[in-house]
Structure formats: structure tokens, C-alpha cells
Design a protein around this motif. Structure first.
Motif, PDB file in Angstrom:
ATOM      1  N   SER A  48       0.897  -1.133   0.083  1.00  0.00           N
ATOM      2  CA  SER A  48       0.175   0.018  -0.132  1.00  0.00           C
ATOM      3  C   SER A  48       0.878   1.130  -0.049  1.00  0.00           C
ATOM      4  O   SER A  48       0.796   2.237  -0.797  1.00  0.00           O
ATOM      5  N   ARG A  49       1.827   1.245   0.674  1.00  0.00           N
ATOM      6  CA  ARG A  49       2.704   2.456   0.828  1.00  0.00           C
ATOM      7  C   ARG A  49       3.825   2.433  -0.143  1.00  0.00           C
ATOM      8  O   ARG A  49       4.784   3.341  -0.340  1.00  0.00           O
ATOM      9  N   GLY A  50       3.883   1.313  -1.267  1.00  0.00           N
ATOM     10  CA  GLY A  50       4.909   1.340  -2.263  1.00  0.00           C
ATOM     11  C   GLY A  50       6.302   1.123  -1.965  1.00  0.00           C
ATOM     12  O   GLY A  50       7.204   1.875  -2.401  1.00  0.00           O
ATOM     13  N   ALA A  51       6.419   0.174  -1.118  1.00  0.00           N
ATOM     14  CA  ALA A  51       7.564  -0.308  -0.557  1.00  0.00           C
ATOM     15  C   ALA A  51       8.432  -0.777  -1.753  1.00  0.00           C
ATOM     16  O   ALA A  51       8.027  -1.324  -2.575  1.00  0.00           O
ATOM     17  N   GLY A  52       9.944  -0.786  -1.501  1.00  0.00           N
ATOM     18  CA  GLY A  52      10.772  -1.251  -2.434  1.00  0.00           C
ATOM     19  C   GLY A  52      10.953  -2.653  -2.264  1.00  0.00           C
ATOM     20  O   GLY A  52      10.462  -3.656  -1.289  1.00  0.00           O
ATOM     21  N   GLU A  53      11.689  -3.317  -3.129  1.00  0.00           N
ATOM     22  CA  GLU A  53      12.000  -4.867  -3.430  1.00  0.00           C
ATOM     23  C   GLU A  53      12.721  -5.202  -1.746  1.00  0.00           C
ATOM     24  O   GLU A  53      12.135  -6.307  -1.365  1.00  0.00           O
ATOM     25  N   ARG A  54      13.477  -4.585  -1.319  1.00  0.00           N
ATOM     26  CA  ARG A  54      14.246  -4.987  -0.243  1.00  0.00           C
ATOM     27  C   ARG A  54      13.400  -5.172   1.160  1.00  0.00           C
ATOM     28  O   ARG A  54      13.410  -6.049   1.682  1.00  0.00           O
TER      29      ARG A  54
END
Length: 193
Positions: free
Chosen positions: A9-15
């Protein structure tokens, strides 16, 4: 699964997303297991294959073992670019999966025997590649039988569901044995797990 939903939902990155799955391997494992045997799996992170690795691998099924290879990308980009082409991260993940399949196909018997050896070691209590053994405690598979290997690539966000569905369908037709999901499509299927 709540934490994955929040990260997407908050657009987190891959890591960030991969780190959460590494902390909770059952969250990704359960999405690869047939519902009739939901507690029969072994999940791994950073599973080595040839000269590379996949982000996650899941061993499951009955009789013939399934080996599911997963590449997990971030939720901080669109699955499709503005011009309708597939995002570079998804294309790169597709290439990574193809490279792992190429190695397995060229070394099938040794890979099959190694996979069953790893399975037996984990069932015996050893932790290998951050392994998590499902609640059943073993897989009811036959090491003398062939294994089925398939892949999943998860990443990006949906902007246009119909356009993305068409692009995923095209990718799946031309990328042997691999299913593609944006985070939105994956959560629609598994968000209640």
C-alpha cells in the motif's frame, strides 16, 4: 499477510518486501501450495541454483514434488510503463527465472537428487537457506519420481487491469512455466491467507 498489504500500500521497495517474506516464509509458501495440502511445504530464501539464486523457493505437493521458484520485486513502480511495455524490473526477473530454468533443464537429474537431499535434511531438522518446514513436518513425495519446476514473478503495481492482464498473459505464453503477478493481482488472490 497484513504487513505485506501495508508494505504494498505504501509502495515499498524490493528489499523491504523481501525482508518481510524472509521473516515470515509461510506467507509466501502458502500461496504456492495446493489448498488440499496447505500445511505441506518447505520454503527457502536466497535458494541457490547454478551460479545464481532465486529470491525464494517452495517445495510442495504429493507424489511428484513441485519446486516453485519465486522472484519478488518491489511495489514502488508500475507493472507496465506508461507506453504499455513491461517494466524493466519485471523483464529482469523474467530473465533471472529463465536462467535458473536453463540450468535446471541442463542438469535435471542432479538438481532433482539435490532437491530431494535438501528436502530430507530439512525434514530431519536441519535449517538450510533459511528454510521453514510447514506444520505437517514432512512432504509426502517420492524421490524416485520426476519433479515439476515452475516459477512466479511478483512485482509492480497495477495501473490498468485489462492492459496488465493482457501483458501478463503474453509474458506467460512466452516465458515457459512462469506466472506473472503485480502486487495488486497477487493480493487479490492471496491477501486473505
Amino acid at each position: 499477510m497484513e504487513k505485506i498489504i501495508e508494505l504494498v500500500s505504501r509502495g515499498a521497495g524490493e528489499r523491504e518486501i523481501q525482508a518481510e517474506f524472509k521473516r515470515n516464509l509461510s506467507a509466501i509458501a502458502k500461496t504456492c501450495v495446493p489448498s488440499a495440502i496447505k500445511d505441506e511445504y518447505i520454503a527457502f530464501s536466497e535458494f541457490p541454483i547454478g551460479s545464481g539464486s532465486v529470491d525464494f523457493a517452495v517445495f510442495t505437493d504429493r507424489s511428484r514434488m513441485d519446486v516453485v521458484l519465486l522472484e519478488v520485486k518491489g511495489a514502488d513502480f508500475g507493472f507496465l510503463n506508461a507506453d504499455g511495455t513491461v517494466a524493466k524490473s519485471i523483464s529482469d526477473a523474467s530473465g533471472q527465472i529463465r536462467d535458473r530454468f536453463d540450468f535446471i533443464d541442463k542438469n535435471y537429474q542432479s538438481f532433482r537428487m539435490d532437491a530431494h537431499s535438501i528436502r530430507r535434511r530439512v525434514e530431519g531438522g536441519e535449517t538450510i537457506y533459511n528454510s521453514l518446514l510447514g506444520p505437517r513436518g514432512y512432504l509426502n513425495v517420492d524421490p524416485q519420481k520426476d519433479i515439476d519446476v515452475w516459477g512466479i514473478v511478483i512485482g509492480g503495481r497495477t495501473n490498468d487491469d485489462y492492459q496488465e492482464s493482457s501483458a501478463r498473459h503474453k509474458l506467460e505464453r512466452f516465458t515457459y512455466r512462469t506466472r506473472f503477478e503485480s502486487w495488486d493481482s497477487w493480493l487479490r488472490k492471496y491477501g486473505d491467507e
